[in-house]
Design a protein around this motif. Sequence first.
Motif, PDB file in Angstrom:
ATOM      1  N   ALA A 283     -80.983  12.818  85.503  1.00  0.00           N
ATOM      2  CA  ALA A 283     -81.266  11.493  86.057  1.00  0.00           C
ATOM      3  C   ALA A 283     -80.927  11.449  87.542  1.00  0.00           C
ATOM      4  N   HIS A 284     -79.811  12.074  87.920  1.00  0.00           N
ATOM      5  CA  HIS A 284     -79.402  12.105  89.324  1.00  0.00           C
ATOM      6  C   HIS A 284     -80.418  12.869  90.163  1.00  0.00           C
ATOM      7  N   GLU A 285     -80.840  14.042  89.673  1.00  0.00           N
ATOM      8  CA  GLU A 285     -81.798  14.868  90.417  1.00  0.00           C
ATOM      9  C   GLU A 285     -83.153  14.172  90.543  1.00  0.00           C
ATOM     10  N   ALA A 286     -83.487  13.355  89.555  1.00  0.00           N
ATOM     11  CA  ALA A 286     -84.766  12.634  89.598  1.00  0.00           C
ATOM     12  C   ALA A 286     -84.708  11.426  90.528  1.00  0.00           C
ATOM     13  N   GLY A 287     -83.533  11.132  91.093  1.00  0.00           N
ATOM     14  CA  GLY A 287     -83.412  10.028  92.035  1.00  0.00           C
ATOM     15  C   GLY A 287     -83.435   8.651  91.379  1.00  0.00           C
ATOM     16  N   LYS A 288     -83.037   8.576  90.112  1.00  0.00           N
ATOM     17  CA  LYS A 288     -83.072   7.306  89.395  1.00  0.00           C
ATOM     18  C   LYS A 288     -81.764   6.532  89.608  1.00  0.00           C
ATOM     19  N   GLY A 289     -81.860   5.190  89.460  1.00  0.00           N
ATOM     20  CA  GLY A 289     -80.657   4.391  89.436  1.00  0.00           C
ATOM     21  C   GLY A 289     -79.872   4.706  88.171  1.00  0.00           C
ATOM     22  N   ILE A 290     -78.554   4.667  88.255  1.00  0.00           N
ATOM     23  CA  ILE A 290     -77.723   5.083  87.113  1.00  0.00           C
ATOM     24  C   ILE A 290     -76.583   4.094  86.886  1.00  0.00           C
ATOM     25  N   ILE A 291     -76.389   3.747  85.612  1.00  0.00           N
ATOM     26  CA  ILE A 291     -75.205   3.021  85.160  1.00  0.00           C
ATOM     27  C   ILE A 291     -74.555   3.876  84.076  1.00  0.00           C
ATOM     28  N   ILE A 292     -73.244   4.045  84.153  1.00  0.00           N
ATOM     29  CA  ILE A 292     -72.524   4.764  83.097  1.00  0.00           C
ATOM     30  C   ILE A 292     -71.979   3.733  82.120  1.00  0.00           C
ATOM     31  N   LEU A 293     -72.447   3.814  80.862  1.00  0.00           N
ATOM     32  CA  LEU A 293     -72.003   2.891  79.824  1.00  0.00           C
ATOM     33  C   LEU A 293     -71.043   3.606  78.883  1.00  0.00           C
ATOM     34  N   VAL A 294     -69.836   3.120  78.776  1.00  0.00           N
ATOM     35  CA  VAL A 294     -68.885   3.662  77.807  1.00  0.00           C
ATOM     36  C   VAL A 294     -68.954   2.769  76.576  1.00  0.00           C
ATOM     37  N   ASN A 295     -69.626   3.251  75.543  1.00  0.00           N
ATOM     38  CA  ASN A 295     -69.826   2.472  74.316  1.00  0.00           C
ATOM     39  C   ASN A 295     -68.661   2.682  73.337  1.00  0.00           C
ATOM     40  N   LYS A 296     -68.586   1.798  72.365  1.00  0.00           N
ATOM     41  CA  LYS A 296     -67.529   1.828  71.330  1.00  0.00           C
ATOM     42  C   LYS A 296     -66.145   1.617  71.941  1.00  0.00           C
ATOM     43  N   TRP A 297     -66.123   0.840  73.040  1.00  0.00           N
ATOM     44  CA  TRP A 297     -64.850   0.570  73.717  1.00  0.00           C
ATOM     45  C   TRP A 297     -63.899  -0.217  72.817  1.00  0.00           C
ATOM     46  N   ASP A 298     -64.465  -0.963  71.872  1.00  0.00           N
ATOM     47  CA  ASP A 298     -63.635  -1.776  70.978  1.00  0.00           C
ATOM     48  C   ASP A 298     -62.823  -0.934  70.007  1.00  0.00           C
ATOM     49  N   THR A 299     -63.197   0.330  69.814  1.00  0.00           N
ATOM     50  CA  THR A 299     -62.522   1.162  68.805  1.00  0.00           C
ATOM     51  C   THR A 299     -61.248   1.814  69.326  1.00  0.00           C
ATOM     52  N   LEU A 300     -61.039   1.758  70.665  1.00  0.00           N
ATOM     53  CA  LEU A 300     -59.863   2.420  71.224  1.00  0.00           C
ATOM     54  C   LEU A 300     -58.646   1.504  71.197  1.00  0.00           C
ATOM     55  N   GLU A 301     -57.509   2.120  70.961  1.00  0.00           N
ATOM     56  CA  GLU A 301     -56.243   1.391  71.153  1.00  0.00           C
ATOM     57  C   GLU A 301     -55.938   1.435  72.644  1.00  0.00           C
ATOM     58  N   LYS A 302     -55.788   0.265  73.242  1.00  0.00           N
ATOM     59  CA  LYS A 302     -55.705   0.218  74.700  1.00  0.00           C
ATOM     60  C   LYS A 302     -54.390  -0.385  75.172  1.00  0.00           C
ATOM     61  N   ASP A 303     -54.014   0.027  76.392  1.00  0.00           N
ATOM     62  CA  ASP A 303     -52.923  -0.632  77.102  1.00  0.00           C
ATOM     63  C   ASP A 303     -53.422  -0.928  78.514  1.00  0.00           C
ATOM     64  N   ASN A 304     -52.529  -1.272  79.413  1.00  0.00           N
ATOM     65  CA  ASN A 304     -52.935  -1.660  80.765  1.00  0.00           C
ATOM     66  C   ASN A 304     -53.518  -0.509  81.579  1.00  0.00           C
ATOM     67  N   HIS A 305     -53.328   0.720  81.105  1.00  0.00           N
ATOM     68  CA  HIS A 305     -53.769   1.878  81.887  1.00  0.00           C
ATOM     69  C   HIS A 305     -55.009   2.550  81.301  1.00  0.00           C
ATOM     70  N   THR A 306     -55.449   2.154  80.110  1.00  0.00           N
ATOM     71  CA  THR A 306     -56.516   2.881  79.410  1.00  0.00           C
ATOM     72  C   THR A 306     -57.801   2.929  80.220  1.00  0.00           C
ATOM     73  N   MET A 307     -58.248   1.778  80.734  1.00  0.00           N
ATOM     74  CA  MET A 307     -59.507   1.737  81.474  1.00  0.00           C
ATOM     75  C   MET A 307     -59.427   2.578  82.740  1.00  0.00           C
ATOM     76  N   LYS A 308     -58.321   2.486  83.467  1.00  0.00           N
ATOM     77  CA  LYS A 308     -58.157   3.267  84.701  1.00  0.00           C
ATOM     78  C   LYS A 308     -58.145   4.763  84.401  1.00  0.00           C
ATOM     79  N   GLU A 309     -57.474   5.164  83.322  1.00  0.00           N
ATOM     80  CA  GLU A 309     -57.418   6.586  82.963  1.00  0.00           C
ATOM     81  C   GLU A 309     -58.808   7.103  82.569  1.00  0.00           C
ATOM     82  N   PHE A 310     -59.564   6.271  81.842  1.00  0.00           N
ATOM     83  CA  PHE A 310     -60.909   6.696  81.439  1.00  0.00           C
ATOM     84  C   PHE A 310     -61.810   6.808  82.660  1.00  0.00           C
ATOM     85  N   GLU A 311     -61.675   5.859  83.576  1.00  0.00           N
ATOM     86  CA  GLU A 311     -62.483   5.907  84.796  1.00  0.00           C
ATOM     87  C   GLU A 311     -62.166   7.152  85.613  1.00  0.00           C
TER      88      GLU A 311
END
Length: 437
Positions: A283-311
């Motif tokens: 997709a990058h090589e084709a010059g397309k716009g890109i959004i990264i979707l992290v699905n099934k986010w509801d299934t993770l046990e999270k704390d204040n750092h989970t999103m930052k660590e995943f990013e």
Amino acid sequence: MPNPVVAIVGRPNVGKSTIFNRLAGERISIVDDVSGVTRDRIYAKGEWLGKTFNIIDTGGIDITDEPFMSQIKLQAQVAIEEADVIIFLTCVREGVTDADENVARILYQSDKPVILAVNKVDNPEMRAEIFDFYSLGLGEPYPVSGSHGLGLGDLLDAVVANFPSEEENAEEEGIINFSFIGRPNVGKSSLVNAILGEERVIVSNIAGTTRDAIDTMFVDDEGAKFRMIDTAGIRKKGKVYESTEKYSVMRAIRAIERSDIVMVVLNAEEGIQEQDKKVAGYAHEAGKGIIILVNKWDTLEKDNHTMKEFEDKIRKEFQYLSYAPIMYVSAITKQRLSNIPAKIKEISENQNRRISSSLLNDVLMDAVAHNPTPSDKGRRLKIYYMTQVAVKPPTFVVFVNDPELLHFSYERFLENRIRDSFDFEGTPFHLIARQKK
């Protein structure tokens, strides 16, 4: 208009990878006399008579633990579904085999153009031996030699003559085309269904422009029109082949070609896999716009750092996608799904953004003042001016005294300054160095 897709199909050891490399103009596939050596599905771009097309070497598409003929049959079925033109490759040395006849029967039932090629015709004396291949019922056989590059011009003439017309592939103005890509079972189907449930106004289901896929059109509350392009997860028909990683990549490439914006879907439970990076790279090589979707986010046990660590993990593994926004969603709970259409529209605007030359050169002069141009062997890079020449993706030409003096690191610095000054979130852009005459 998306590039036409050409698939090379045939039994093992007829020279598919050799022909592929010839058409692609470079040595990409592994070539060996041992059958089955092509392990990875290979994809490349080719060009003939000013027509650009995608070539797919199906040699690596197989299902382990399946009978030999099932593997060949799968390759043929994949080509029938995904290609605009099929090159059916046979070999003059073995003549017409039972395997060739089986593949021919499958291809004969398709509505796709099939070009019959007979490989390893290495000298004129062997041309008389190709007439046996008329028995396959697929028309005139084209003699070629992958090892010597003979006969490929006639073969390509026949391929290009069977490409879909531009009218057949034309997309309507004002519609944003987007798709979901990713490994099987990351939740593409669930996301599609959830978004269509969220966006109540479904305009129509229309047949795909170049094959029998179903694209779904809908409008949001503000009247913006979207086309959701069929991907591996949408059609039940293709589900039997979803277990093959290479098949899903092949279909993702097809979706990417027809998309303005591509959503790379990751599975929060499984993390980042190698194939995620592979399809995102297309997709990058084709010059397309890109959004990264992290699905099934509801299934993770999270704390204040989970999103930052995943990013942080995403940014490390997808360094070339630093411009792509990351959204954490759930198809099950519909978490943040309502934000997706708005983000798609933002990126579409960024893809089509034009910057005046005066503004660009103000940014350029400021960048050079803060970080002077580098020198190499006593010669210093001189940058004269910059102008934008295209959109989707935005493309800029910078005129310099010598393009070789514009090192990658300084080019990246200029790109970052442009991104800091203008909103190009979600879209790659190209920076081309040209010598000022």
